[in-house]
Design a protein around this motif. Structure first.
Motif: not given
Length: 259
Positions: A238-245, A247-251
């Protein structure tokens, strides 16, 4: 009606309901994974029918308490084949009806989980024709029904060991299954939307299969250990998914034009 004001009855009811929900987690995960193989319009129906069958089976088993408890009597004495008088071996290899159901149910779960993991890791893709031959609504329901029997037996024996009033047992089972029905949809959606979580769920079912098989030979593995390990793994994912989301939002924010 004096039982309504008896605090012991209510404590037993709430405790048993919680335990039934915990024991039902395995059932929900298996039903979610199996139903995801069906066309989208049939998935919800399969989940609801699978849990409804679990409810019917548990209530039927509760009304057959004498038969259920009779399943704990030895019907296959493997230890006798070796002419041993070792108490430990006799205990492990004297199998009851319950042990045999747990053994075959555990092996079925290990087989299904291993097959699913193999297909996902190897990247096997089935053609539409092959899929239709292998996966049908009735086929999925039969598989769910087999595991419902195993999980229901475990659930009912737990209920019989905790409470001596059949009305309390049935009420707890009905409430637990109702909560499972309510939560099955969001759990299925979450599992299906995240392939890595689906792999964790399959690993979870594999562990449960090993646990059931071991329990058939009187080797009890506390489910708390399995649930804790899987809960920790899901938390990390769940923490990995949040981190990826994030990062994608920031990008996306840094490059709004998408160029």
């Amino acid at each position: 009606m004096e039982w309504i004001t008896d605090p012991q009855i209510w404590i037993s009811f709430f405790t048993l309901t919680v335990l039934e929900i915990v024991l039902g987690i395995d059932n929900i995960v298996f039903i979610s994974i199996q139903s995801s193989k069906l066309p989208l319009e049939q998935q919800k129906k399969a989940r609801q029918l699978g849990l409804a069958l679990a409810l019917v089976m548990r209530v039927a088993l509760l009304f057959s308490i004498k038969w259920v408890m009779g399943l704990t009597a030895t019907i296959l004495d493997i230890a006798g084949w070796f002419n041993t008088d070792n108490p430990a071996i006799i205990r492990y290899l004297s199998l009851s009806g319950r042990d045999l159901i747990l053994f075959f149910g555990g092996m079925f779960l290990i087989y299904k989980s291993t097959t699913e993991i193999h297909h996902r890791v190897e990247g096997h893709i089935e053609t539409g024709t092959t899929k239709l031959k292998k996966v049908t609504f009735s086929n999925i329901i039969i598989q769910i029904l087999i595991l419902d029997l195993v999980f229901s037996l475990d659930s009912v024996i737990t209920a019989v060991g905790m409470v001596d009033r059949i009305g309390v047992m049935i009420a707890a089972v009905i409430v637990a299954v109702a909560i499972m029905m309510f939560s099955a949809e969001p759990i299925s959606r979450f599992v299906n939307n995240h392939p890595s979580v689906k792999m964790l769920a399959l690993a979870f079912l594999l562990l449960i299969g090993v646990s059931l098989t071991a329990e058939a030979f009187d080797q009890h593995i506390p489910k708390g250990y399995i649930y804790f390990a899987m809960a920790f793994s899901v938390l990390v994912e769940f923490l990995n998914i949040r981190s990826e989301n994030k990062a994608l939002k920031k990008l996306s924010d840094s490059n709004p034009t998408g160029v």
